[in-house]
Design a protein around this motif. Structure first.
Motif, short mmCIF file in Angstrom:
data_model
loop_
_atom_site.label_atom_id
_atom_site.label_comp_id
_atom_site.label_asym_id
_atom_site.label_seq_id
_atom_site.Cartn_x
_atom_site.Cartn_y
_atom_site.Cartn_z
N PRO A 124 3.16 -4.24 2.67
CA PRO A 124 2.52 -5.29 1.86
C PRO A 124 1.37 -4.69 1.06
N LEU A 125 1.58 -4.43 -0.20
CA LEU A 125 0.64 -3.68 -1.03
C LEU A 125 -0.77 -4.25 -0.99
N GLN A 126 -0.93 -5.48 -1.41
CA GLN A 126 -2.26 -6.07 -1.54
C GLN A 126 -3.02 -6.09 -0.22
N ALA A 127 -2.39 -6.64 0.80
CA ALA A 127 -3.05 -6.77 2.10
C ALA A 127 -3.35 -5.41 2.71
N LYS A 128 -2.39 -4.50 2.63
CA LYS A 128 -2.55 -3.17 3.24
C LYS A 128 -3.62 -2.37 2.53
N PHE A 129 -3.59 -2.38 1.22
CA PHE A 129 -4.54 -1.60 0.43
C PHE A 129 -5.97 -2.03 0.74
N LEU A 130 -6.24 -3.32 0.66
CA LEU A 130 -7.61 -3.81 0.86
C LEU A 130 -8.05 -3.68 2.32
N ALA A 131 -7.13 -3.93 3.25
CA ALA A 131 -7.47 -3.81 4.67
C ALA A 131 -7.81 -2.36 5.03
N GLN A 132 -7.03 -1.42 4.54
CA GLN A 132 -7.27 -0.01 4.83
C GLN A 132 -8.54 0.48 4.16
N LEU A 133 -8.80 -0.02 2.97
CA LEU A 133 -10.05 0.35 2.29
C LEU A 133 -11.24 -0.11 3.10
N ASP A 134 -11.18 -1.34 3.59
CA ASP A 134 -12.27 -1.86 4.42
C ASP A 134 -12.38 -1.08 5.73
N GLN A 182 -8.68 -11.06 -8.92
CA GLN A 182 -9.90 -11.54 -8.28
C GLN A 182 -11.00 -10.52 -8.21
N SER A 183 -10.70 -9.24 -8.39
CA SER A 183 -11.74 -8.22 -8.29
C SER A 183 -11.22 -6.91 -8.88
N VAL A 184 -12.13 -5.97 -9.07
CA VAL A 184 -11.75 -4.65 -9.57
C VAL A 184 -10.90 -3.91 -8.53
N ALA A 185 -11.28 -4.02 -7.25
CA ALA A 185 -10.49 -3.37 -6.19
C ALA A 185 -9.07 -3.91 -6.18
N PHE A 186 -8.93 -5.21 -6.37
CA PHE A 186 -7.61 -5.82 -6.46
C PHE A 186 -6.85 -5.23 -7.65
N GLY A 187 -7.57 -5.03 -8.75
CA GLY A 187 -6.96 -4.42 -9.92
C GLY A 187 -6.47 -3.00 -9.66
N TRP A 188 -7.29 -2.22 -8.94
CA TRP A 188 -6.87 -0.87 -8.54
C TRP A 188 -5.57 -0.94 -7.75
N ALA A 189 -5.49 -1.87 -6.79
CA ALA A 189 -4.30 -1.99 -5.95
C ALA A 189 -3.07 -2.32 -6.78
N MET A 190 -3.21 -3.29 -7.70
CA MET A 190 -2.08 -3.68 -8.53
C MET A 190 -1.66 -2.55 -9.46
N LEU A 191 -2.63 -1.84 -10.00
CA LEU A 191 -2.31 -0.72 -10.89
C LEU A 191 -1.58 0.38 -10.13
N PHE A 192 -2.05 0.66 -8.91
CA PHE A 192 -1.35 1.65 -8.08
C PHE A 192 0.08 1.20 -7.82
N GLY A 193 0.24 -0.08 -7.44
CA GLY A 193 1.56 -0.60 -7.15
C GLY A 193 2.49 -0.52 -8.33
N LEU A 194 1.98 -0.82 -9.51
CA LEU A 194 2.80 -0.78 -10.72
C LEU A 194 3.21 0.65 -11.05
N ILE A 195 2.27 1.58 -10.95
CA ILE A 195 2.57 2.98 -11.21
C ILE A 195 3.63 3.49 -10.23
N TYR A 196 3.48 3.11 -8.98
CA TYR A 196 4.41 3.58 -7.94
C TYR A 196 5.80 2.99 -8.15
N THR A 197 5.87 1.69 -8.41
CA THR A 197 7.18 1.05 -8.55
C THR A 197 7.91 1.49 -9.81
N LEU A 198 7.15 1.89 -10.84
CA LEU A 198 7.78 2.35 -12.07
C LEU A 198 8.00 3.86 -12.09
N ASN A 199 7.65 4.52 -10.97
CA ASN A 199 7.88 5.95 -10.82
C ASN A 199 7.16 6.76 -11.91
#
Length: 211
Positions: A46-56, A155-172
């Motif tokens: 789970p990208l969003q939840a995992k990314f933010l939880a691990q960052l914290d 909702q936040s810049v950190a959320f934006g980082w997570a989404m950007l990472f996810g998009l880059i990863y899914t688009l290879n």
């Protein structure tokens, strides 16, 4: 989107389509919900939840390493973290940690994150149209550094980082060269994906985090 997943993966891997063409073909993918769903289909994480939880989870470890950084990078990290001393805003803290991570790797988050006041919204829109990849933060006029940012509808810049990472990863896609070590840290340390193959820079940070 679930039914067309295998076809989409084949298209991404084999055809390496131009992103603008891919957006036109699969517009539904470019939403927060579908980025999360697509990442889950590929990785089972789970990208969003995992990314933010691990960052914290690793914030304390990162702060310990950052505090030992000397020179110009150490001074910049201190300045970046100063706003968190008077605020309990979790989004602000995450934002500062991620910016400090870039500084630690001698990378420049300003190449990826651009901030504008609300009065400069039209200028921001023009810049977005000229940008291949990046995060644009629109702040209210008169807002100080502890106000929560607005990044499109995220909702936040950190959320934006997570989404950007996810998009880059899914688009290879390749990670942006200006912040490639930061994105490698996201993938291989935060999310523990291919975590045994680290660049020397990321490996060194990981070792210091757990000493």
């Amino acid at each position: 989107m679930h039914k067309t997943f295998s076809y989409r993966c084949q298209e991404v891997v084999q055809d390496a389509p131009v992103i603008s063409e891919f957006v036109n073909r699969w517009p539904a993918l470019f939403t927060v919900r579908e980025i999360n769903e697509e990442f889950m289909r590929i990785t089972t994480l789970p990208l969003q939840a995992k990314f933010l939880a691990q960052l914290d989870k690793y914030t304390g470890n990162l702060l310990k390493v950052f505090s030992n950084r000397g020179g110009a990078a150490g001074r910049k990290i201190k300045l970046l973290m100063d706003p968190t001393a008077t605020s309990e805003d979790i989004d602000l803290k995450r934002d500062c940690i991620l910016r400090c991570l870039c500084v630690y790797f001698n990378e420049d988050s300003d190449t990826l994150i651009k901030e504008y006041l609300n009065s400069s919204h039209e200028e921001a829109e023009r810049r977005i149209a000229q940008t291949t990849i990046g995060l644009y933060v629109i702040r209210k006029d008169g807002a100080d550094t502890v106000d929560k940012p607005v990044l499109r509808n995220l909702q936040s810049v950190a959320f934006g980082w997570a989404m950007l990472f996810g998009l880059i990863y899914t688009l290879n896609l390749s990670y942006p060269q200006e912040v490639k070590f930061t994105f490698e840290f996201f993938q291989k340390v935060l999310l523990n994906m291919d975590g045994k193959k680290l660049s020397p820079k990321v490996q060194a940070l990981k070792i210091k985090m757990f000493q």
